[in-house]
Design a protein around this motif. Sequence first.
Motif, PDB file in Angstrom:
ATOM      1  N   PHE A  95       0.784  -1.179   0.012  1.00  0.00           N
ATOM      2  CA  PHE A  95       0.048  -0.210  -0.168  1.00  0.00           C
ATOM      3  C   PHE A  95       0.737   1.498   0.191  1.00  0.00           C
ATOM      4  N   ILE A  96       1.923   1.159   0.133  1.00  0.00           N
ATOM      5  CA  ILE A  96       2.963   2.371   0.510  1.00  0.00           C
ATOM      6  C   ILE A  96       4.196   2.428  -0.474  1.00  0.00           C
ATOM      7  N   ARG A  97       4.061   1.537  -1.585  1.00  0.00           N
ATOM      8  CA  ARG A  97       5.203   1.215  -2.555  1.00  0.00           C
ATOM      9  C   ARG A  97       5.308   2.595  -3.306  1.00  0.00           C
ATOM     10  N   PRO A  98       6.200   2.845  -3.798  1.00  0.00           N
ATOM     11  CA  PRO A  98       6.293   3.769  -4.718  1.00  0.00           C
ATOM     12  C   PRO A  98       5.538   3.778  -6.280  1.00  0.00           C
ATOM     13  N   PRO A  99       5.109   4.596  -6.816  1.00  0.00           N
ATOM     14  CA  PRO A  99       5.768   6.024  -6.936  1.00  0.00           C
ATOM     15  C   PRO A  99       4.910   7.006  -5.871  1.00  0.00           C
ATOM     16  N   TRP A 100       5.754   7.843  -5.148  1.00  0.00           N
ATOM     17  CA  TRP A 100       5.076   8.862  -4.407  1.00  0.00           C
ATOM     18  C   TRP A 100       5.028  10.040  -5.057  1.00  0.00           C
ATOM     19  N   SER A 101       4.317  10.947  -4.470  1.00  0.00           N
ATOM     20  CA  SER A 101       4.129  12.329  -5.215  1.00  0.00           C
ATOM     21  C   SER A 101       5.340  12.980  -4.809  1.00  0.00           C
ATOM     22  N   LEU A 102       5.961  13.664  -5.992  1.00  0.00           N
ATOM     23  CA  LEU A 102       6.901  14.472  -5.850  1.00  0.00           C
ATOM     24  C   LEU A 102       6.751  16.043  -5.393  1.00  0.00           C
ATOM     25  N   SER A 103       5.357  16.150  -5.393  1.00  0.00           N
ATOM     26  CA  SER A 103       5.032  17.716  -4.899  1.00  0.00           C
ATOM     27  C   SER A 103       3.781  17.698  -4.114  1.00  0.00           C
ATOM     28  N   LYS A 135      11.331  -3.417   1.066  1.00  0.00           N
ATOM     29  CA  LYS A 135      10.704  -3.641  -0.062  1.00  0.00           C
ATOM     30  C   LYS A 135      10.443  -2.278  -0.784  1.00  0.00           C
ATOM     31  N   VAL A 136       9.950  -1.458   0.036  1.00  0.00           N
ATOM     32  CA  VAL A 136       9.284   0.075  -0.509  1.00  0.00           C
ATOM     33  C   VAL A 136      10.747   0.584  -1.097  1.00  0.00           C
ATOM     34  N   LEU A 137      12.165   0.766  -0.509  1.00  0.00           N
ATOM     35  CA  LEU A 137      13.285   1.523  -0.803  1.00  0.00           C
ATOM     36  C   LEU A 137      13.635   0.623  -2.011  1.00  0.00           C
TER      37      LEU A 137
END
Length: 609
Positions: A95-103, A135-137
Amino acid sequence: VHSHLKYLVDNHASVWACASFQEIWPSPSNLQMFERAAERGNFEAAVKLGIAYLYNEGLSISEEGRAEVNGLKASHFFSLAERLNAAAAPFIWLFIRPPWSLSGSCCKAVVYESLKAECQLEKAQKGSILHCLAKVLSLFEDEEKRKESLEMLEESSKQGCLNSSYLLWESNRKAAMSDPGRYLQSLRKLRDYAAKGCWEAQIALAKACGNGNQLGLEAKSSSETVSQIFQASLPIRKQSIFTVQKGMNETMRYILIDWLVEVATMKDFSSLCLHMTVGCVDRYLKLRPVPRARLQLLGIACMVICTRFISKEILTIREAVWLTDNTYKYEDLVRMMGEIISALEGKIRMPTVVDYKEVLSNVTSLERRTLHLYSFICELSLLNTSLCVYSPARLAAAALLLAKILHRQAHPWTSQLAECTGFSLEDLLPCVLSLYQKCFHGDVPKDYRQVSLTAVKQRFEDERYEEIGKEKMMSYSQLCSLLGVKQEDPGPSPLHKNVVEIQTFLSSPCGKRTKRRREDSIQDDRGSFVTTPTAELSTQEESLLDNFLDWSLDTCSGYEGDQESEGEREGDVTGPSGILDVTVLYVDPTEHCCQDSSDEDNLGAGWAG
């Protein structure tokens, strides 16, 4: 209620831990009950609270500081869920894997940082949480993050996380292969992880033994190691699905799986992802009744979960909603994901036919076309519940035998294969005949519109599979003759019965959006069954829509600053209004009037341009 009963309920954690929250979602009215249950050991309550806070679904937290507030709450309940379900492989990283928001604010990033801080402060065992953070990193394209990921895996492994130990083994395998002594020690570690129950380690061990790396064992002992893994495989017994699902029959399941194959083909998802998805669907159907109108929601939600678990390219929630032609809302899919994870107790990765197929492909050398035929048969087997009387390992072995016989190979079942699987030729004959009857019968099942369900065949008519789906197979009588068995009339398939009673329950725009262009006849065949907004677009327009697909649903609930699609990064797009000004027509003479894209109730905001 009586005060004694009230005391028992209020003061005994086991009551709260065992309470069912099936089809109930956190809301302001029941939040206190959910939180109380989660804190007292209820896995389902913890999972649903974590997802609800992450996506702000059902709790209506104010916009100001939403990601920060919700992130901390989601982190707490995800951590709790992970600790409550130590028997399953760590899963909250999905549920928290990338991609993440960059802004802007990103709730995923807040959850990650909160979990990381928790691991640094607490003295308690935190191996599974560290595994999730690693795993996320590992999914970032940053060398420093990947280095930190390995350090986390090391610490997680020291704390007893078997999955972390295996991932470390996997990362060190190439380096170990350069030194025979080091490699032998590496394989002995692998054998230890396999003995402790790590499924990925068991498959890797079976591949190593079958490929001639015998761990310092004699050849016979090496074969026995592989055989034990095959013989431990048990039938899945999918027939119990129809005991739980009173309003469902085999044809309806067939239609659903056929559609999932089509989605997997369009998105280029692997066979393993497809088999895992179908496995999750079937396991859920055995546990909880699903209304007909929600079967497609179940299928696409399982695919969203499985792509996150094994693939770098994920199926985003917004895209999944679009693939159902907006039949469901963003929040419907979020909630179904919570139901699935809860019902399956976090156990996503289970043995599949593909796993055993990969082992057998290592044991014996196959020509490319025979290997494609082998894969073709394995995927066809997904469509028929009657084949569930055989274990995945037996199905994989029988599919290999059938593929070699259909290509008229001499000695299709060698002594080496018999030793490695523990299955003799006689053991596999009933399964081989059943596979042929179910996979290659002439009368393909049809939906209620009499449209042939041929997604697997279409998938393997592609050039990458050397168009093996177009190959003409020998007859059933020829097969029986080659096997030396008496031919019996296979009889009509139950899938052909009462088709007129099946009502439509799928609606999908994926039918003609495959990356590999299908023949017109195949497109026409499926076109009357699914709704395809892009059906009348030019190739150039369709390509443009591919790039901006998720933004067409940007009005759905969820975090605008927490986009899931890897294309939704800052500066990539300007917004839905700048995508494409195009009118899309729906023409279905049997049911619908002509509609245009201004009908946003049917098309979803964004298509009108």
